[in-house]
Motif scaffolding. Structure first.
Motif, PDB file in Angstrom:
ATOM      1  N   VAL A   1      42.364  30.208  38.467  1.00 49.14           N
ATOM      2  CA  VAL A   1      42.592  29.632  37.143  1.00 49.14           C
ATOM      3  C   VAL A   1      43.051  30.722  36.184  1.00 49.14           C
ATOM      4  O   VAL A   1      44.057  30.590  35.492  1.00 49.14           O
ATOM      5  CB  VAL A   1      41.315  28.949  36.608  1.00 49.14           C
ATOM      6  N   ASP A   2      42.299  31.808  36.134  1.00 50.47           N
ATOM      7  CA  ASP A   2      42.705  32.988  35.373  1.00 50.47           C
ATOM      8  C   ASP A   2      41.913  34.200  35.852  1.00 50.47           C
ATOM      9  O   ASP A   2      40.945  34.070  36.610  1.00 50.47           O
ATOM     10  CB  ASP A   2      42.559  32.780  33.853  1.00 50.47           C
ATOM     11  N   ILE A   3      42.348  35.384  35.422  1.00 47.24           N
ATOM     12  CA  ILE A   3      41.754  36.643  35.871  1.00 47.24           C
ATOM     13  C   ILE A   3      41.492  37.536  34.668  1.00 47.24           C
ATOM     14  O   ILE A   3      42.274  37.560  33.710  1.00 47.24           O
ATOM     15  CB  ILE A   3      42.701  37.394  36.837  1.00 47.24           C
ATOM     16  N   SER A   4      40.401  38.288  34.710  1.00 47.24           N
ATOM     17  CA  SER A   4      40.158  39.367  33.766  1.00 47.24           C
ATOM     18  C   SER A   4      39.940  40.635  34.582  1.00 47.24           C
ATOM     19  O   SER A   4      39.946  40.603  35.818  1.00 47.24           O
ATOM     20  CB  SER A   4      38.923  39.078  32.907  1.00 47.24           C
ATOM     21  N   LEU A   5      39.733  41.751  33.921  1.00 46.35           N
ATOM     22  CA  LEU A   5      39.478  43.001  34.645  1.00 46.35           C
ATOM     23  C   LEU A   5      38.191  42.940  35.462  1.00 46.35           C
ATOM     24  O   LEU A   5      38.057  43.620  36.467  1.00 46.35           O
ATOM     25  CB  LEU A   5      39.394  44.173  33.665  1.00 46.35           C
ATOM     26  N   SER A   6      37.259  42.090  35.026  1.00 44.56           N
ATOM     27  CA  SER A   6      35.949  42.076  35.671  1.00 44.56           C
ATOM     28  C   SER A   6      35.690  40.868  36.563  1.00 44.56           C
ATOM     29  O   SER A   6      34.697  40.834  37.279  1.00 44.56           O
ATOM     30  CB  SER A   6      34.845  42.139  34.607  1.00 44.56           C
ATOM     31  N   GLY A   7      36.593  39.868  36.543  1.00 44.45           N
ATOM     32  CA  GLY A   7      36.338  38.693  37.362  1.00 44.45           C
ATOM     33  C   GLY A   7      37.434  37.660  37.262  1.00 44.45           C
ATOM     34  O   GLY A   7      38.484  37.886  36.654  1.00 44.45           O
TER      35      GLY A   7
ATOM     36  N   GLY B   1      40.987  37.194  48.136  1.00 45.31           N
ATOM     37  CA  GLY B   1      42.137  37.963  48.614  1.00 45.31           C
ATOM     38  C   GLY B   1      41.620  39.206  49.323  1.00 45.31           C
ATOM     39  O   GLY B   1      41.018  39.123  50.383  1.00 45.31           O
ATOM     40  N   ARG B   2      41.799  40.366  48.675  1.00 45.14           N
ATOM     41  CA  ARG B   2      41.238  41.620  49.211  1.00 45.14           C
ATOM     42  C   ARG B   2      40.203  42.224  48.261  1.00 45.14           C
ATOM     43  O   ARG B   2      39.794  43.366  48.428  1.00 45.14           O
ATOM     44  CB  ARG B   2      42.374  42.632  49.441  1.00 45.14           C
ATOM     45  N   THR B   3      39.790  41.420  47.257  1.00 38.72           N
ATOM     46  CA  THR B   3      38.887  41.926  46.221  1.00 38.72           C
ATOM     47  C   THR B   3      37.492  41.337  46.390  1.00 38.72           C
ATOM     48  O   THR B   3      37.314  40.129  46.244  1.00 38.72           O
ATOM     49  CB  THR B   3      39.439  41.565  44.828  1.00 38.72           C
ATOM     50  N   PRO B   4      36.492  42.158  46.696  1.00 36.53           N
ATOM     51  CA  PRO B   4      35.134  41.646  46.869  1.00 36.53           C
ATOM     52  C   PRO B   4      34.477  41.272  45.551  1.00 36.53           C
ATOM     53  O   PRO B   4      34.745  41.885  44.506  1.00 36.53           O
ATOM     54  CB  PRO B   4      34.398  42.822  47.529  1.00 36.53           C
TER      55      PRO B   4
ATOM     56  N   PHE C   1      33.890  40.564  39.988  1.00 39.61           N
ATOM     57  CA  PHE C   1      34.316  41.547  40.970  1.00 39.61           C
ATOM     58  C   PHE C   1      33.254  42.634  41.136  1.00 39.61           C
ATOM     59  O   PHE C   1      32.562  42.986  40.172  1.00 39.61           O
ATOM     60  CB  PHE C   1      35.635  42.193  40.555  1.00 39.61           C
ATOM     61  N   ARG C   2      33.156  43.172  42.337  1.00 43.47           N
ATOM     62  CA  ARG C   2      32.205  44.261  42.580  1.00 43.47           C
ATOM     63  C   ARG C   2      32.604  45.511  41.798  1.00 43.47           C
ATOM     64  O   ARG C   2      31.747  46.251  41.329  1.00 43.47           O
ATOM     65  CB  ARG C   2      32.147  44.586  44.077  1.00 43.47           C
ATOM     66  N   LEU C   3      33.906  45.737  41.668  1.00 46.43           N
ATOM     67  CA  LEU C   3      34.434  46.848  40.883  1.00 46.43           C
ATOM     68  C   LEU C   3      35.516  46.303  39.958  1.00 46.43           C
ATOM     69  O   LEU C   3      36.280  45.426  40.351  1.00 46.43           O
ATOM     70  CB  LEU C   3      35.036  47.937  41.787  1.00 46.43           C
ATOM     71  N   PRO C   4      35.610  46.782  38.723  1.00 49.48           N
ATOM     72  CA  PRO C   4      36.647  46.284  37.814  1.00 49.48           C
ATOM     73  C   PRO C   4      38.041  46.652  38.303  1.00 49.48           C
ATOM     74  O   PRO C   4      38.240  47.665  38.975  1.00 49.48           O
ATOM     75  CB  PRO C   4      36.316  46.975  36.489  1.00 49.48           C
ATOM     76  N   LEU C   5      39.016  45.823  37.956  1.00 57.29           N
ATOM     77  CA  LEU C   5      40.404  46.092  38.308  1.00 57.29           C
ATOM     78  C   LEU C   5      40.951  47.238  37.478  1.00 57.29           C
ATOM     79  O   LEU C   5      40.439  47.558  36.410  1.00 57.29           O
ATOM     80  CB  LEU C   5      41.257  44.848  38.092  1.00 57.29           C
ATOM     81  N   SER C   6      42.010  47.846  37.959  1.00 60.68           N
ATOM     82  CA  SER C   6      42.664  48.924  37.221  1.00 60.68           C
ATOM     83  C   SER C   6      43.541  48.324  36.128  1.00 60.68           C
ATOM     84  O   SER C   6      44.428  47.513  36.411  1.00 60.68           O
ATOM     85  CB  SER C   6      43.522  49.767  38.166  1.00 60.68           C
ATOM     86  N   PRO C   7      43.334  48.673  34.851  1.00 61.45           N
ATOM     87  CA  PRO C   7      44.121  48.089  33.755  1.00 61.45           C
ATOM     88  C   PRO C   7      45.619  48.337  33.867  1.00 61.45           C
ATOM     89  O   PRO C   7      46.409  47.550  33.369  1.00 61.45           O
ATOM     90  CB  PRO C   7      43.539  48.779  32.506  1.00 61.45           C
ATOM     91  N   ASP C   8      46.037  49.430  34.517  1.00 60.24           N
ATOM     92  CA  ASP C   8      47.464  49.736  34.565  1.00 60.24           C
ATOM     93  C   ASP C   8      48.232  48.817  35.509  1.00 60.24           C
ATOM     94  O   ASP C   8      49.459  48.820  35.499  1.00 60.24           O
ATOM     95  CB  ASP C   8      47.698  51.210  34.919  1.00 60.24           C
TER      96      ASP C   8
END
Length: 207
Positions: free
Chosen positions: A150-156, A174-177, A192-199
């Motif tokens: 539906v949508d994504i943020s850096l944390s989930g 996908g590949r993100t735990p 997410f177990r780890l936040p996504l990279s903002p870049d």
């Protein structure tokens, strides 16, 4: 020589007070990632922050004086050097222009006011809908489930799915735990177990 007139001292005092307010630390928990001199990225979370410095909780430490680049939600990219090592992370002295420091001060003021007033999060810049919304969930049992982002943020992410999963269920999006943290009609929210990279956080993001 006599003392300088009060009128000539007042602007200096006002500037000093302004600088002190501008560099007041704000307790704020922002997710992000940082890069050390080894060019590797690691997840982190802020403990407190001012336009002149930030304290991070993180698993991988560095050396005092080491240059680091940090990407934080709401704030974006900042640079600095490690000023102090802490048991659970380190403190960074931020290197920035006066304009960038003023911008950080404004962002911190907004974040502090939002917390005090209990305002809802402004997600216009935090969440996005990726071009590729079709995804596959993989459970710990090895079962695979078709789903839609539906949508994504850096944390989930918010996931639309025909299968109802229990709270705290571990999965790979996908590949993100991540894990299920909230349920809603027709789907659930994943942290997410780890936040996504903002870049790399844009509409072309593939989890």
């Amino acid at each position: 020589m006599g003392q300088a007139p009060r009128s000539s001292l007042r602007p200096l005092a006002l500037r000093a007070a302004t600088d002190q307010r501008r560099h007041r630390r704000v307790a704020v928990a922002l997710l992000g990632r940082y890069m050390l001199s080894d060019r590797k990225e690691y997840p982190c979370q802020t403990v407190d922050m001012s336009p002149g410095g930030v304290r991070l909780t993180c698993a991988v430490g560095g050396e005092v004086g080491e240059r680091t680049v940090i990407y934080l939600e709401h704030v974006g990219r900042i640079e600095g050097t490690i000023a102090r090592l802490l048991p659970d992370g380190f403190a960074v002295a931020i290197s920035a222009t006066a304009h960038k420091r003023d911008k950080i001060a404004s962002q911190l003021t907004w974040l502090a006011n939002r917390a005090v007033l209990g305002l809802p999060e402004d997600r216009r810049h935090e969440r996005l809908v990726p071009r590729q919304t079709v995804t596959t969930l993989r459970l710990e049992t090895g079962r695979e489930i078709a789903a839609r982002i539906v949508d994504i943020s850096l944390s989930g992410a918010a996931i639309a799915c025909a299968v109802e999963l229990p709270l705290d269920a571990s999965l790979t999006l996908g590949r993100t735990p991540g894990r299920v943290v909230r349920q809603f009609k027709g789907g659930f929210a994943v942290e997410f177990r780890l936040p996504l990279s903002p870049d790399r956080f844009d509409e072309n993001l593939v989890l």
